[in-house]
Design a protein around this motif. Structure first.
Motif, PDB file in Angstrom:
ATOM      1  N   VAL A 110       0.847  -1.192   0.000  1.00  0.00           N
ATOM      2  CA  VAL A 110       0.000   0.000   0.000  1.00  0.00           C
ATOM      3  C   VAL A 110       0.883   1.243   0.000  1.00  0.00           C
ATOM      4  CG1 VAL A 110      -1.779   1.299   1.229  1.00  0.00           C
ATOM      5  CG2 VAL A 110      -1.857  -1.201   1.205  1.00  0.00           C
ATOM      6  N   LEU A 111       0.649   2.102  -0.984  1.00  0.00           N
ATOM      7  CA  LEU A 111       1.367   3.362  -1.145  1.00  0.00           C
ATOM      8  C   LEU A 111       0.599   4.492  -0.474  1.00  0.00           C
ATOM      9  CD1 LEU A 111       3.418   5.349  -2.675  1.00  0.00           C
ATOM     10  CD2 LEU A 111       1.725   5.317  -4.531  1.00  0.00           C
ATOM     11  N   ARG A 112       1.287   5.304   0.285  1.00  0.00           N
ATOM     12  CA  ARG A 112       0.682   6.533   0.795  1.00  0.00           C
ATOM     13  C   ARG A 112       0.875   7.635  -0.233  1.00  0.00           C
ATOM     14  NH1 ARG A 112       2.654  10.644   5.561  1.00  0.00           N
ATOM     15  NH2 ARG A 112       1.000  12.191   5.215  1.00  0.00           N
ATOM     16  N   LYS A 113      -0.235   8.145  -0.784  1.00  0.00           N
ATOM     17  CA  LYS A 113      -0.186   9.195  -1.800  1.00  0.00           C
ATOM     18  C   LYS A 113      -0.556  10.521  -1.129  1.00  0.00           C
ATOM     19  CE  LYS A 113      -0.269  10.394  -6.336  1.00  0.00           C
ATOM     20  NZ  LYS A 113      -1.418   9.978  -7.154  1.00  0.00           N
ATOM     21  N   ASP A 114       0.377  11.428  -1.084  1.00  0.00           N
ATOM     22  CA  ASP A 114       0.147  12.720  -0.444  1.00  0.00           C
ATOM     23  C   ASP A 114       1.236  13.678  -0.893  1.00  0.00           C
ATOM     24  OD1 ASP A 114      -0.810  14.749   1.267  1.00  0.00           O
ATOM     25  OD2 ASP A 114      -1.195  13.344   2.904  1.00  0.00           O
ATOM     26  N   PHE A 115       1.116  14.916  -0.460  1.00  0.00           N
ATOM     27  CA  PHE A 115       2.117  15.933  -0.730  1.00  0.00           C
ATOM     28  C   PHE A 115       2.943  16.093   0.539  1.00  0.00           C
ATOM     29  CE2 PHE A 115      -0.995  16.383  -3.917  1.00  0.00           C
ATOM     30  CZ  PHE A 115      -0.428  17.029  -5.003  1.00  0.00           C
ATOM     31  N   ILE A 116       3.972  15.281   0.679  1.00  0.00           N
ATOM     32  CA  ILE A 116       4.811  15.257   1.875  1.00  0.00           C
ATOM     33  C   ILE A 116       5.964  16.238   1.675  1.00  0.00           C
ATOM     34  CG2 ILE A 116       6.305  13.821   3.315  1.00  0.00           C
ATOM     35  CD1 ILE A 116       4.572  11.424   2.452  1.00  0.00           C
ATOM     36  N   LEU A 117       6.054  17.207   2.573  1.00  0.00           N
ATOM     37  CA  LEU A 117       7.023  18.286   2.412  1.00  0.00           C
ATOM     38  C   LEU A 117       8.096  18.312   3.484  1.00  0.00           C
ATOM     39  CD1 LEU A 117       4.572  21.201   1.485  1.00  0.00           C
ATOM     40  CD2 LEU A 117       5.776  19.636  -0.062  1.00  0.00           C
ATOM     41  N   ARG A 118       7.802  17.717   4.654  1.00  0.00           N
ATOM     42  CA  ARG A 118       8.752  17.753   5.763  1.00  0.00           C
ATOM     43  C   ARG A 118       8.885  16.363   6.382  1.00  0.00           C
ATOM     44  NH1 ARG A 118       5.157  21.579   6.839  1.00  0.00           N
ATOM     45  NH2 ARG A 118       4.451  20.558   8.762  1.00  0.00           N
ATOM     46  N   GLU A 119      10.030  16.123   7.010  1.00  0.00           N
ATOM     47  CA  GLU A 119      10.322  14.797   7.549  1.00  0.00           C
ATOM     48  C   GLU A 119       9.268  14.339   8.550  1.00  0.00           C
ATOM     49  OE1 GLU A 119      13.814  12.404  10.009  1.00  0.00           O
ATOM     50  OE2 GLU A 119      14.299  14.272   8.952  1.00  0.00           O
ATOM     51  N   GLU A 120       8.806  15.218   9.420  1.00  0.00           N
ATOM     52  CA  GLU A 120       7.845  14.799  10.439  1.00  0.00           C
ATOM     53  C   GLU A 120       6.521  14.326   9.834  1.00  0.00           C
ATOM     54  OE1 GLU A 120       7.691  19.425  10.517  1.00  0.00           O
ATOM     55  OE2 GLU A 120       9.178  17.824  10.226  1.00  0.00           O
ATOM     56  N   GLN A 121       6.223  14.766   8.605  1.00  0.00           N
ATOM     57  CA  GLN A 121       4.992  14.320   7.958  1.00  0.00           C
ATOM     58  C   GLN A 121       5.059  12.854   7.536  1.00  0.00           C
ATOM     59  OE1 GLN A 121       4.759  17.397   4.925  1.00  0.00           O
ATOM     60  NE2 GLN A 121       3.268  18.556   6.123  1.00  0.00           N
ATOM     61  N   LEU A 122       6.262  12.287   7.503  1.00  0.00           N
ATOM     62  CA  LEU A 122       6.400  10.856   7.240  1.00  0.00           C
ATOM     63  C   LEU A 122       5.815  10.026   8.373  1.00  0.00           C
ATOM     64  CD1 LEU A 122      10.079  10.854   5.936  1.00  0.00           C
ATOM     65  CD2 LEU A 122       8.057  10.321   4.550  1.00  0.00           C
ATOM     66  N   ASP A 123       5.695  10.607   9.552  1.00  0.00           N
ATOM     67  CA  ASP A 123       5.244   9.870  10.727  1.00  0.00           C
ATOM     68  C   ASP A 123       3.734   9.934  10.929  1.00  0.00           C
ATOM     69  OD1 ASP A 123       7.857   9.045  11.570  1.00  0.00           O
ATOM     70  OD2 ASP A 123       8.223  11.102  12.232  1.00  0.00           O
ATOM     71  N   THR A 124       3.005  10.314   9.898  1.00  0.00           N
ATOM     72  CA  THR A 124       1.550  10.438   9.997  1.00  0.00           C
ATOM     73  C   THR A 124       0.860   9.084  10.066  1.00  0.00           C
ATOM     74  OG1 THR A 124       1.595  12.549   8.827  1.00  0.00           O
ATOM     75  CG2 THR A 124      -0.516  11.373   8.875  1.00  0.00           C
ATOM     76  N   VAL A 125       1.282   8.144   9.219  1.00  0.00           N
ATOM     77  CA  VAL A 125       0.627   6.830   9.177  1.00  0.00           C
ATOM     78  C   VAL A 125       1.583   5.828   8.530  1.00  0.00           C
ATOM     79  CG1 VAL A 125      -0.468   7.297   6.936  1.00  0.00           C
ATOM     80  CG2 VAL A 125      -1.468   5.596   8.476  1.00  0.00           C
ATOM     81  N   ALA A 126       1.529   4.583   9.007  1.00  0.00           N
ATOM     82  CA  ALA A 126       2.361   3.533   8.433  1.00  0.00           C
ATOM     83  C   ALA A 126       1.832   3.126   7.064  1.00  0.00           C
ATOM     84  CB  ALA A 126       2.402   2.320   9.362  1.00  0.00           C
ATOM     85  N   ALA A 127       2.747   2.834   6.157  1.00  0.00           N
ATOM     86  CA  ALA A 127       2.418   2.350   4.819  1.00  0.00           C
ATOM     87  C   ALA A 127       3.590   1.502   4.350  1.00  0.00           C
ATOM     88  CB  ALA A 127       2.183   3.516   3.859  1.00  0.00           C
ATOM     89  N   ASP A 128       3.408   0.813   3.247  1.00  0.00           N
ATOM     90  CA  ASP A 128       4.514   0.040   2.693  1.00  0.00           C
ATOM     91  C   ASP A 128       5.437   0.912   1.842  1.00  0.00           C
ATOM     92  OD1 ASP A 128       3.631  -2.726   3.531  1.00  0.00           O
ATOM     93  OD2 ASP A 128       1.867  -2.047   2.428  1.00  0.00           O
ATOM     94  N   MET A 129       4.862   1.954   1.274  1.00  0.00           N
ATOM     95  CA  MET A 129       5.608   2.824   0.374  1.00  0.00           C
ATOM     96  C   MET A 129       5.048   4.238   0.489  1.00  0.00           C
ATOM     97  SD  MET A 129       6.492   2.036  -3.642  1.00  0.00           S
ATOM     98  CE  MET A 129       4.813   1.578  -4.052  1.00  0.00           C
ATOM     99  N   VAL A 130       5.909   5.231   0.333  1.00  0.00           N
ATOM    100  CA  VAL A 130       5.459   6.620   0.354  1.00  0.00           C
ATOM    101  C   VAL A 130       5.861   7.304  -0.946  1.00  0.00           C
ATOM    102  CG1 VAL A 130       5.471   6.893   2.853  1.00  0.00           C
ATOM    103  CG2 VAL A 130       7.551   7.405   1.558  1.00  0.00           C
ATOM    104  N   LEU A 131       5.062   8.286  -1.329  1.00  0.00           N
ATOM    105  CA  LEU A 131       5.342   9.094  -2.510  1.00  0.00           C
ATOM    106  C   LEU A 131       6.078  10.354  -2.094  1.00  0.00           C
ATOM    107  CD1 LEU A 131       4.569   9.389  -5.659  1.00  0.00           C
ATOM    108  CD2 LEU A 131       2.940  11.091  -4.813  1.00  0.00           C
TER     109      LEU A 131
END
Length: 254
Positions: A110-131
């Motif tokens: 499962v890919l997390r699709k979002d507009f991630i701009l800062r490192e702390e935003q990676l800690d929003t929710v677990a996923a297998d892959m991030v965009l």
């Protein structure tokens, strides 16, 4: 971050993303392997498709109100290799909670699709892959490293050969080429055909946006796509049937 000449709605999305914080505690995930899933799908005679759960979008009309888990299960039933779940709430109707529930319900990556701009935003929710979108990150290499330190696989989205170069320099081993131009929101499949040759052969290559028919699938695969990310063409109508139509290599439509 290159934000010159962006479409107004993209500016609005980025403004909203700037105000969103992270999830608090640093995440540590054990992901399902996306490259392994792609290899298994191809060996099984299926087109590797990342089917996207996108309740709404600035570039489409209408809204899907079904439970995200139901949609996810229908996509997997149709043969999806992986799922993409929007977590952007303001413009796409997504949520971290929806992704969390989907990931609990399915066995595919499962890919997390979002507009991630800062490192702390990676800690929003677990996923297998991030965009991570190359155009919006001046510190792309640091963000790639930060995502991997948490266990995420990383799909780096590009639109130009220059962005591909930045992605490779940042260590990306999964690269997406978005056929949608964020300055005008126009889609042109020639974008992938022009940019794909700049991606090294040992990098897993994903074609994104504008793929609606089996002819489009064949065109992207002929240009070098290892996998395809498809949203609107699957969400518009019968999700299971639409997914199956795109992953099936026989009985092609036009």
């Amino acid at each position: 971050m290159d934000i010159e000449s962006l479409a107004p709605v993209v500016d609005s999305i980025l403004e909203a993303a700037e105000t969103r914080g992270g999830g608090g505690d640093r995440l540590s995930v054990s992901p399902h392997s996306f490259p392994d899933a792609v290899e298994a799908a191809a060996a099984d005679g299926r087109v590797p498709v990342i089917a996207e759960i996108k309740p709404t979008s600035p570039t489409t009309t209408g809204e899907r109100t079904e439970d995200s888990v139901v949609l996810a299960e229908q996509m997997v039933e149709g043969g999806a290799t992986a799922l993409s779940v929007l977590t952007e709430p303001s413009h796409f109707g997504g949520s971290p909670e929806a992704l969390d529930r989907v990931r609990e319900a399915v066995e595919v990556p499962v890919l997390r699709k979002d507009f991630i701009l800062r490192e702390e935003q990676l800690d929003t929710v677990a996923a297998d892959m991030v965009l991570l979108i190359a155009r919006f990150l001046n510190d792309l290499d640091r963000m790639v490293d930060a995502a991997r330190e948490r266990g995420f696989q990383v799909l780096v989205e590009t639109h130009t050969a220059t962005e591909v170069e930045a992605a490779i320099e940042a260590g990306a081993d999964i690269v997406g080429v978005n056929n949608r131009d964020l300055t005008k929101l126009e889609v042109d499949l020639e974008t992938f055909e022009e940019v794909a040759p700049t991606v090294p052969e040992d990098v897993l290559l994903v074609a994104e946006s504008g793929i609606g028919s089996q002819r489009d699938v064949e065109r992207m695969q002929a240009a070098g796509a290892d996998a395809l990310l498809v949203g609107s063409a699957i969400m518009d109508g019968d999700v299971t049937a639409n997914t199956r139509r795109l992953v099936t290599t026989e009985g092609h439509d036009t």
